[in-house]
Write a protein that holds these residues in place. Structure first.
Motif, short mmCIF file in Angstrom:
data_model
loop_
_atom_site.label_atom_id
_atom_site.label_comp_id
_atom_site.label_asym_id
_atom_site.label_seq_id
_atom_site.Cartn_x
_atom_site.Cartn_y
_atom_site.Cartn_z
N SER A 14 0.85 -1.20 0.00
CA SER A 14 0.00 0.00 0.00
C SER A 14 0.88 1.24 0.00
O SER A 14 1.83 1.33 0.77
N ARG A 16 -0.75 4.32 -0.03
CA ARG A 16 -1.72 5.37 0.28
C ARG A 16 -1.39 6.01 1.63
O ARG A 16 -1.35 5.31 2.65
N TYR A 92 -7.66 -3.44 -4.38
CA TYR A 92 -8.18 -2.23 -5.02
C TYR A 92 -8.98 -2.66 -6.26
O TYR A 92 -8.40 -3.25 -7.19
N TYR A 121 -5.78 -7.80 2.79
CA TYR A 121 -6.83 -7.18 3.60
C TYR A 121 -7.73 -6.38 2.68
O TYR A 121 -7.32 -5.92 1.60
C1 LIG Z 1 -8.86 2.57 -4.86
C2 LIG Z 1 -9.51 1.65 -3.89
C3 LIG Z 1 -10.21 0.56 -4.34
C4 LIG Z 1 -10.77 -0.34 -3.46
N1 LIG Z 1 -11.37 -1.46 -3.93
C5 LIG Z 1 -11.76 -2.42 -3.08
C6 LIG Z 1 -12.26 -3.65 -3.54
O1 LIG Z 1 -12.37 -3.89 -4.72
N2 LIG Z 1 -12.62 -4.60 -2.65
C7 LIG Z 1 -12.52 -4.38 -1.30
O2 LIG Z 1 -12.83 -5.27 -0.53
N3 LIG Z 1 -12.06 -3.20 -0.82
C8 LIG Z 1 -11.68 -2.23 -1.69
N4 LIG Z 1 -11.18 -1.05 -1.20
C9 LIG Z 1 -11.12 -0.86 0.23
C10 LIG Z 1 -9.73 -1.22 0.70
O3 LIG Z 1 -9.55 -2.59 0.74
C11 LIG Z 1 -9.48 -0.61 2.05
O4 LIG Z 1 -9.71 0.77 1.96
C12 LIG Z 1 -8.05 -0.82 2.50
O5 LIG Z 1 -7.85 -0.17 3.73
C13 LIG Z 1 -7.08 -0.26 1.48
O6 LIG Z 1 -5.77 -0.46 1.88
P1 LIG Z 1 -4.86 0.78 2.31
O7 LIG Z 1 -5.62 1.44 3.41
O8 LIG Z 1 -3.59 0.20 2.78
O9 LIG Z 1 -4.75 1.63 1.10
C14 LIG Z 1 -10.65 -0.12 -2.08
C15 LIG Z 1 -9.97 1.00 -1.63
C16 LIG Z 1 -9.39 1.87 -2.50
C17 LIG Z 1 -8.62 3.04 -1.98
#
Ligand SMILES: Cc1cc2nc3c(=O)[nH]c(=O)nc-3n(C[C@H](O)[C@H](O)[C@H](O)COP(=O)(O)O)c2cc1C
Length: 358
Positions: A14, A16, A92, A121
């Motif tokens: 990640s 972000r 994502y 996750y």
């Molecule tokens: C661009 C984006 C796309 C996401 N797509 C999904 C997804 O397809 N399925 C899901 O379960 N969560 C999705 N999420 C939620 C992420 O799994 C969750 O926000 C997670 O904390 C992201 O990891 P990070 O916080 O380390 O960036 C998405 C989040 C982001 C930012």
């Protein structure tokens, strides 16, 4: 094979700011560090965000190994030095993060024949679709994905902005590391084959490389097994190769130029050589009993001879005076007896290097 400790990289995928990645990464390291110590594994965290890799900007294909940019060289060295990976990855849009795909795309050979496990996750699927996506990509790079996995559903695992403690998750993390380490060991021969300086060996799939003190265990076993025959035919056990300790083997491996032939992690044969004044001394020519008379000994002998420098006038060998098979091999290769002041059950054979093509 090398007894160097395994190095496992935890790849924080990640990028972000303020994301959950660091939280999940910290949990993983905390959960598996005691087991890593037990297994003698060096665990290193690498954050893809810290690598500052732009979108792939190399002109040459990664398989060429030709890198113009400093960031690629740096990334290549990090991955090359690793024996396995644990990707800590979010999901994502039903897939892996672009940063992970980009980091994978940058390199080729450096990934090959190393295991990769996933700690994912996400929301509904706990990041498992990200892992499925990554798995089909990593196999192209000859990374070997694990069956063991840790999937964290954020909604269940988060409590007041922290990961709730969960012994089942901790056990799954340790199980993942255990599987990763076993596969990393099993794949070591495949990785070694790709290392710089290895030669194609005389049997299909075999390769040869210089042996180092790290190989002392296999060399000691090979010696003990091979020189039993010599003890029988010469009616003596006073043969150094039968008695040397691991430390003594390590010592001479550091001093001699030794070549070993390997197949699937097994040392099939070896030969050592070094210069003494203007003589090139060749010795410890050994081939495992079940693969004799297949040309391995001759191949090793030629390899050792070819390494003699131009300053060497003779190639010199010693063997037991009743070792008819060895003597026959050496004579068929042009070696002739040299009188010894104190033969003591040993014969010396030598051949001139003046006729050799260089
Ligand atoms: C661009 C984006 C796309 C996401 N797509 C999904 C997804 O397809 N399925 C899901 O379960 N969560 C999705 N999420 C939620 C992420 O799994 C969750 O926000 C997670 O904390 C992201 O990891 P990070 O916080 O380390 O960036 C998405 C989040 C982001 C930012």
């Amino acid at each position: 094979m090398s007894t160097r400790p395994l190095r496992v990289l935890a790849l924080a995928c990640s990028t972000r700011p303020g994301g959950l990645g660091p939280l999940v990464g910290q949990w993983l390291i905390g959960a598996v560090t005691p087991r890593a110590a037990e297994l003698g594994v060096e665990l290193v965290t690498v954050s893809l965000g810290d690598l500052n890799l732009p979108f792939l900007d190399e002109e040459e294909q990664p398989s060429s190994g030709v890198y113009r940019h400093e960031h690629t060289g740096r990334w290549s060295a990090i991955v090359d030095a690793a024996d396995g990976f644990i990707a800590v990855t979010p999901e994502y849009n039903y897939g892996m993060p672009a940063a992970l795909k980009n980091a994978l795309d940058y390199l080729s050979r450096e990934w090959a024949w190393k295991p990769i496990g996933f700690v994912s996750y996400g929301n509904t699927s706990a990041g498992t679709r990200s892992v499925q996506h990554a798995k089909q990509v990593v196999t192209t790079l000859r990374l070997v994905p694990l069956g063991a996995t840790v999937a964290i559903r954020i909604g269940d695992a988060l409590e007041n902005g922290r990961l709730r403690s969960d012994s089942a998750r901790d056990a799954a993390g340790v199980g993942l590391l255990d599987e990763l380490v076993r596969i990393a060991h099993a794949l070591r021969p495949m990785r070694e084959r790709l290392r710089a300086g290895t030669l194609t060996g005389p049997l299909p799939g075999s390769y040869a490389r210089r042996l180092t003190p790290d190989d002392a265990q296999e060399v000691t076993v090979l010696q003990r097994c091979c020189w039993v025959d010599e003890a029988v035919v010469n009616d003596t056990t006073a043969i150094p190769a039968l008695h040397e300790s691991l430390d003594e083997v390590r010592e001479w491996l550091a001093a001699w130029q030794t070549t070993g032939i390997w197949l699937d992690g097994r040392l099939l044969g070896m030969v050592r050589a070094r210069r003494l004044e203007t003589d090139w001394h060749v010795g410890r020519l050994a081939v495992v009993p079940d693969l004799r008379n297949r040309g391995l000994g001759r191949w090793l002998l030629h390899t050792a001879e070819a390494a003699a420098g131009p300053e060497c006038r003779r190639i010199v060998l010693f063997t037991g005076s009743k070792s008819r098979q060895n003597i026959g091999l050496y004579q068929s290769e042009g070696y002739r007896p040299v009188p010894l002041a104190d033969p003591d059950g040993i014969v010396c054979l030598a051949k001139d290097t003046s006729g050799r093509q260089r």
